[in-house]
Design a protein around this motif. Structure first.
Motif, PDB file in Angstrom:
ATOM      1  N   ILE A   1       0.838  -1.198   0.000  1.00  0.00           N
ATOM      2  CA  ILE A   1       0.000   0.000   0.000  1.00  0.00           C
ATOM      3  C   ILE A   1       0.870   1.244   0.000  1.00  0.00           C
ATOM      4  CG2 ILE A   1      -1.973  -1.076   1.150  1.00  0.00           C
ATOM      5  CD1 ILE A   1      -0.985   0.181   3.777  1.00  0.00           C
ATOM      6  N   ASP A   2       0.258   2.364  -0.427  1.00  0.00           N
ATOM      7  CA  ASP A   2       0.970   3.632  -0.352  1.00  0.00           C
ATOM      8  C   ASP A   2       0.573   4.349   0.933  1.00  0.00           C
ATOM      9  OD1 ASP A   2      -1.520   4.780  -0.755  1.00  0.00           O
ATOM     10  OD2 ASP A   2      -1.127   5.376  -2.832  1.00  0.00           O
ATOM     11  N   MET A   3       0.978   5.608   1.050  1.00  0.00           N
ATOM     12  CA  MET A   3       0.738   6.331   2.289  1.00  0.00           C
ATOM     13  C   MET A   3      -0.745   6.584   2.572  1.00  0.00           C
ATOM     14  SD  MET A   3       2.105  10.091   1.091  1.00  0.00           S
ATOM     15  CE  MET A   3       1.762  10.807   2.701  1.00  0.00           C
ATOM     16  N   LYS A   4      -1.602   6.397   1.562  1.00  0.00           N
ATOM     17  CA  LYS A   4      -3.035   6.567   1.756  1.00  0.00           C
ATOM     18  C   LYS A   4      -3.774   5.245   1.923  1.00  0.00           C
ATOM     19  CE  LYS A   4      -3.719  11.037  -0.518  1.00  0.00           C
ATOM     20  NZ  LYS A   4      -4.513  11.767  -1.545  1.00  0.00           N
ATOM     21  N   GLY A   5      -3.027   4.146   1.901  1.00  0.00           N
ATOM     22  CA  GLY A   5      -3.674   2.856   2.015  1.00  0.00           C
ATOM     23  C   GLY A   5      -4.144   2.288   0.694  1.00  0.00           C
ATOM     24  N   GLN A   6      -3.816   2.950  -0.415  1.00  0.00           N
ATOM     25  CA  GLN A   6      -4.214   2.469  -1.737  1.00  0.00           C
ATOM     26  C   GLN A   6      -3.363   1.272  -2.157  1.00  0.00           C
ATOM     27  OE1 GLN A   6      -6.595   3.720  -4.360  1.00  0.00           O
ATOM     28  NE2 GLN A   6      -5.979   1.653  -4.968  1.00  0.00           N
ATOM     29  N   THR A   7      -4.002   0.263  -2.701  1.00  0.00           N
ATOM     30  CA  THR A   7      -3.287  -0.893  -3.229  1.00  0.00           C
ATOM     31  C   THR A   7      -2.976  -0.670  -4.702  1.00  0.00           C
ATOM     32  OG1 THR A   7      -5.222  -2.139  -4.008  1.00  0.00           O
ATOM     33  CG2 THR A   7      -4.674  -2.321  -1.663  1.00  0.00           C
ATOM     34  N   SER A   8      -2.474  -1.696  -5.371  1.00  0.00           N
ATOM     35  CA  SER A   8      -2.159  -1.596  -6.791  1.00  0.00           C
ATOM     36  C   SER A   8      -3.404  -1.620  -7.669  1.00  0.00           C
ATOM     37  CB  SER A   8      -1.227  -2.736  -7.207  1.00  0.00           C
ATOM     38  OG  SER A   8      -1.850  -3.995  -6.994  1.00  0.00           O
ATOM     39  N   VAL A   9      -4.575  -1.902  -7.074  1.00  0.00           N
ATOM     40  CA  VAL A   9      -5.831  -1.948  -7.827  1.00  0.00           C
ATOM     41  C   VAL A   9      -6.659  -0.712  -7.484  1.00  0.00           C
ATOM     42  CG1 VAL A   9      -7.987  -3.217  -8.198  1.00  0.00           C
ATOM     43  CG2 VAL A   9      -5.836  -4.461  -7.880  1.00  0.00           C
ATOM     44  N   PRO A  10      -7.043   0.082  -8.472  1.00  0.00           N
ATOM     45  CA  PRO A  10      -7.840   1.286  -8.194  1.00  0.00           C
ATOM     46  C   PRO A  10      -9.122   0.950  -7.446  1.00  0.00           C
ATOM     47  CG  PRO A  10      -7.051   1.304 -10.455  1.00  0.00           C
ATOM     48  CD  PRO A  10      -6.716  -0.045  -9.904  1.00  0.00           C
ATOM     49  N   GLY A  11      -9.385   1.734  -6.416  1.00  0.00           N
ATOM     50  CA  GLY A  11     -10.597   1.535  -5.631  1.00  0.00           C
ATOM     51  C   GLY A  11     -10.471   0.510  -4.528  1.00  0.00           C
ATOM     52  N   VAL A  12      -9.333  -0.166  -4.477  1.00  0.00           N
ATOM     53  CA  VAL A  12      -9.115  -1.174  -3.430  1.00  0.00           C
ATOM     54  C   VAL A  12      -8.054  -0.653  -2.468  1.00  0.00           C
ATOM     55  CG1 VAL A  12      -8.413  -3.535  -2.893  1.00  0.00           C
ATOM     56  CG2 VAL A  12      -9.754  -3.070  -4.960  1.00  0.00           C
ATOM     57  N   PHE A  13      -8.418  -0.552  -1.201  1.00  0.00           N
ATOM     58  CA  PHE A  13      -7.530  -0.057  -0.160  1.00  0.00           C
ATOM     59  C   PHE A  13      -7.289  -1.181   0.848  1.00  0.00           C
ATOM     60  CE2 PHE A  13      -9.878   3.299  -2.116  1.00  0.00           C
ATOM     61  CZ  PHE A  13      -8.974   4.329  -2.294  1.00  0.00           C
ATOM     62  N   ALA A  14      -6.296  -1.002   1.687  1.00  0.00           N
ATOM     63  CA  ALA A  14      -5.992  -2.045   2.674  1.00  0.00           C
ATOM     64  C   ALA A  14      -5.433  -1.418   3.937  1.00  0.00           C
ATOM     65  CB  ALA A  14      -5.006  -3.063   2.099  1.00  0.00           C
ATOM     66  N   ALA A  15      -5.577  -2.125   5.055  1.00  0.00           N
ATOM     67  CA  ALA A  15      -5.118  -1.600   6.343  1.00  0.00           C
ATOM     68  C   ALA A  15      -4.861  -2.739   7.306  1.00  0.00           C
ATOM     69  CB  ALA A  15      -6.172  -0.650   6.924  1.00  0.00           C
ATOM     70  N   GLY A  16      -3.983  -2.486   8.279  1.00  0.00           N
ATOM     71  CA  GLY A  16      -3.769  -3.431   9.367  1.00  0.00           C
ATOM     72  C   GLY A  16      -2.643  -4.414   9.122  1.00  0.00           C
ATOM     73  N   ASP A  17      -2.676  -5.516   9.851  1.00  0.00           N
ATOM     74  CA  ASP A  17      -1.573  -6.473   9.869  1.00  0.00           C
ATOM     75  C   ASP A  17      -1.374  -7.206   8.555  1.00  0.00           C
ATOM     76  OD1 ASP A  17      -1.296  -5.717  12.465  1.00  0.00           O
ATOM     77  OD2 ASP A  17      -1.716  -7.658  13.358  1.00  0.00           O
ATOM     78  N   ALA A  18      -2.346  -7.129   7.649  1.00  0.00           N
ATOM     79  CA  ALA A  18      -2.207  -7.804   6.351  1.00  0.00           C
ATOM     80  C   ALA A  18      -1.391  -6.974   5.359  1.00  0.00           C
ATOM     81  CB  ALA A  18      -3.580  -8.097   5.747  1.00  0.00           C
ATOM     82  N   THR A  19      -0.999  -5.767   5.743  1.00  0.00           N
ATOM     83  CA  THR A  19      -0.338  -4.850   4.811  1.00  0.00           C
ATOM     84  C   THR A  19       1.145  -4.673   5.136  1.00  0.00           C
ATOM     85  OG1 THR A  19      -0.650  -2.802   6.070  1.00  0.00           O
ATOM     86  CG2 THR A  19      -2.518  -3.587   4.752  1.00  0.00           C
ATOM     87  N   THR A  20       1.803  -3.908   4.276  1.00  0.00           N
ATOM     88  CA  THR A  20       3.232  -3.625   4.461  1.00  0.00           C
ATOM     89  C   THR A  20       3.493  -2.568   5.528  1.00  0.00           C
ATOM     90  OG1 THR A  20       3.034  -2.110   2.567  1.00  0.00           O
ATOM     91  CG2 THR A  20       3.954  -4.297   2.142  1.00  0.00           C
ATOM     92  N   THR A  21       2.467  -2.033   6.136  1.00  0.00           N
ATOM     93  CA  THR A  21       2.671  -1.071   7.217  1.00  0.00           C
ATOM     94  C   THR A  21       3.503  -1.700   8.335  1.00  0.00           C
ATOM     95  OG1 THR A  21       0.588   0.073   6.787  1.00  0.00           O
ATOM     96  CG2 THR A  21       1.532   0.324   8.979  1.00  0.00           C
ATOM     97  N   PRO A  22       4.588  -1.069   8.736  1.00  0.00           N
ATOM     98  CA  PRO A  22       5.426  -1.664   9.789  1.00  0.00           C
ATOM     99  C   PRO A  22       4.761  -1.565  11.154  1.00  0.00           C
ATOM    100  CG  PRO A  22       6.246   0.515   9.207  1.00  0.00           C
ATOM    101  CD  PRO A  22       5.136   0.206   8.239  1.00  0.00           C
ATOM    102  N   TYR A  23       5.259  -2.394  12.078  1.00  0.00           N
ATOM    103  CA  TYR A  23       4.830  -2.386  13.469  1.00  0.00           C
ATOM    104  C   TYR A  23       3.361  -2.823  13.586  1.00  0.00           C
ATOM    105  CZ  TYR A  23       8.935   0.581  13.368  1.00  0.00           C
ATOM    106  OH  TYR A  23      10.180   1.096  13.115  1.00  0.00           O
ATOM    107  N   LYS A  24       3.176  -4.093  13.774  1.00  0.00           N
ATOM    108  CA  LYS A  24       1.826  -4.665  13.846  1.00  0.00           C
ATOM    109  C   LYS A  24       1.279  -4.469  15.261  1.00  0.00           C
ATOM    110  CE  LYS A  24       2.903  -6.187   9.736  1.00  0.00           C
ATOM    111  NZ  LYS A  24       2.626  -5.378   8.548  1.00  0.00           N
ATOM    112  N   GLN A  25       0.595  -3.372  15.454  1.00  0.00           N
ATOM    113  CA  GLN A  25       0.044  -3.007  16.753  1.00  0.00           C
ATOM    114  C   GLN A  25      -1.432  -2.660  16.594  1.00  0.00           C
ATOM    115  OE1 GLN A  25       1.976  -2.847  19.820  1.00  0.00           O
ATOM    116  NE2 GLN A  25       3.316  -4.034  18.489  1.00  0.00           N
ATOM    117  N   ILE A  26      -2.216  -2.891  17.642  1.00  0.00           N
ATOM    118  CA  ILE A  26      -3.655  -2.633  17.586  1.00  0.00           C
ATOM    119  C   ILE A  26      -3.935  -1.178  17.257  1.00  0.00           C
ATOM    120  CG2 ILE A  26      -5.769  -2.558  18.958  1.00  0.00           C
ATOM    121  CD1 ILE A  26      -4.647  -4.996  20.512  1.00  0.00           C
TER     122      ILE A  26
END
Length: 526
Positions: A471-496
């Motif tokens: 994901i990018d800094m806005k949570g956008q994935t490589s597919v338009p209109g599809v966003f992602a968040a949380g432990d399933a993403t590349t965001t570091p530090y898996k915290q609640i």
């Protein structure tokens, strides 16, 4: 047995009881029976609708039934339902006493329509945070349908039964004397197993749903936050998840959720569900996504195919499918799961009292597990792949102070050993010398991190080498209109708390996408 403050609180709760409730106790001369009677006498004194009698009508002692007088509606507890199960006891008293459940009427109707005599037995441990969900779901079923019976059994008080049934993990559920399920389950999942037509009916209902403007897939902290933020924008929001709360339900102590000094995963999970339900969100429980279908044109509808075959559609999708415990992928691990191989020290630790166990993993969760287990078991061997432990210094210091803990570093677990029925040991490779070594033990607790729940997305969008959604800094994935968040993403530090922030951000990004992306003329006409 109950202190005065708690009695006053319970008295207020029990004012909601409208039907006569009989507490029917089976006891012997043991201390636990006396303790149970003391508890029941306290409860009897808190409501004129509750009466207590010693009937000794059950083979398990100590145990007691909670029965609605003059009916066949009853549930039973074998043992003393304190600890995590105290709430189960209170709910059972209220529901047997006629106080209505908060479950949707359609679910209650489904329970009432179940045909056949169903006798459930659930083995729990007082330290298990996963057990109450199962106990409470089955208790509710027994209060709605008198042909359903349920007894919740404290495995610690009935070791002969536990040994005879070779139970080494809880919750363990039996139906009509046969194994039914193991591990945390929600009411919807239980109904899906006993109601053979439930899956097809649920799929048909999903298929009839109109497209959403935002569809959130996943119900953990990220998914809950995303659904709340989207719904607050006044747009049509759906949330599909296997279980609301996600992996946080499997977490015991939480002490870094800012502004809350201490809470527990199940409590936080329940709070998340209630918060989502406070908004106009179409919640679809016990639903597992299997495929992502990108839009065929800019701004078009995106599809998410569910396990039952139905396809949900939405103008934007937020993926928050979280992560699960990583497994070792060694011989014997799957064969002896729930037969000595475990993942939750709080739930299953009591079954290894006085025994020798290993903890695989030297991060915070692994060291915390070893510390917890050291107070129960005879000996703990902590095995870490790296040359040093990775846990916080304060945890390492505590671990090293314990006399019944051995720490083995630079060790690669190679096999879980067993006798066909249960674990008897494990082997590991000394990464310095190359030697293979064996450790005799009866339990292996795996604590080696998380793996994202993204296998179903391979080929549909960009994933990292670790399987995380890019994901990018806005949570956008490589597919338009599809966003992602949380432990399933590349965001570091898996915290609640980070997952909640990322879920909120993804919802705001999805809303921004919706207001800036024209609806295709054909879709608008439909």
């Amino acid at each position: 047995m109950l202190d005065s403050n708690l009695k006053e609180q319970l008295k207020a709760y029990f004012a909601k009881i409208s039907q006569p409730v009989a507490l029917l106790a089976s006891v012997d001369d043991s201390a636990k029976s006396q303790e149970m009677l003391d508890l029941l006498r306290d409860i009897e004194g808190l409501s004129d609708h509750i009466t207590l009698s010693v009937t000794n009508d059950d083979a398990r002692t100590p145990s007691f039934a909670i029965a609605r007088t003059g009916t066949d509606i009853a549930v039973r507890f074998a043992g003393l339902p304190m600890g995590h199960e105290f709430n189960s006891l209170i709910l059972a008293l209220l529901q047997v006493g006629g106080h209505p459940s908060k479950e949707e009427q359609a679910v209650l109707d489904q329970i009432a329509a179940l045909d056949g005599d169903l006798v459930f037995e659930t083995y729990f441990s007082l330290s298990c945070q996963n057990c109450p969900d199962v106990v409470q779901a089955l208790n509710l079923m027994a209060t709605v349908n008198p042909r359903i019976k349920h007894v919740a059994i404290d495995g610690g008080l009935f070791p002969a039964e536990v040994d005879a049934r070779k139970i080494m993990a809880v919750p363990a559920v039996y139906l009509n004397g046969e194994p039914f399920a193991q591990g945390r389950m929600g009411l919807e999942q239980i109904l899906e197993k006993v109601d053979t037509g439930a899956a097809s009916r649920a799929a048909a209902q999903l298929a009839e749903k109109a497209p959403f403007e935002v569809l959130v897939v996943g119900g953990g902290p990220a998914g809950a936050a995303a659904a709340i933020y989207a719904a607050r924008k006044g747009i049509r929001t759906g949330l599909a998840a296997e279980r609301l709360g996600g992996q946080v339900l499997d977490t015991m102590g939480i002490e870094n959720f800012i502004s809350v000094l201490h809470t527990e995963g199940p409590k936080l999970g329940a709070a998340l569900e209630q918060h989502v339900k406070a908004y106009d969100v179409d919640i679809m429980k016990a639903q597992r996504a299997e495929a992502l279908i990108p839009a065929t044109e800019p701004g078009g509808l995106i599809g998410v195919q569910m396990a039952g075959g139905a396809v949900l559609q939405a103008r934007s999708v937020i993926l928050s499918t979280g992560a699960r415990w990583r497994t070792m992928n060694v011989p014997g691990e799957d064969e002896y799961r729930n037969k000595g191989v475990a993942f939750c020290p709080h739930c299953d630790g009591p079954f290894f009292k006085g025994k020798r166990v290993a903890v695989v993993g030297g991060g915070n969760s692994g060291v915390e597990a070893a510390i917890d287990l050291a107070g129960i078991v005879a000996h703990v061997t902590l095995i870490e792949f790296d040359s040093q432990l990775r846990a916080d210094a304060v945890l390492q210091s505590k671990l090293r102070s314990l006399p019944n803990v051995e720490i083995v570093t630079s060790a690669q677990t190679t096999e879980v050993l067993g006798n066909g029925e249960k674990v008897t040991g494990l082997t590991y490779k000394d990464r310095v010398s190359g030697d293979l070594r064996s450790v005799a033990l009866e339990g292996v607790f795996v604590q080696i991190g998380l793996v994202p729940n993204t296998e179903w997305l391979k080929g549909a969008l960009a994933l990292s080498p670790r399987g995380e959604i890019e994901i990018d800094m806005k949570g956008q994935t490589s597919v338009p209109g599809v966003f992602a968040a949380g432990d399933a993403t590349t965001t570091p530090y898996k915290q609640i708390i980070i997952a909640m922030g990322e879920g909120s951000k993804a919802a705001l990004s999805a809303f921004d996408y919706l207001i800036r992306t024209p609806v295709p003329a054909r879709a608008a006409a439909e």
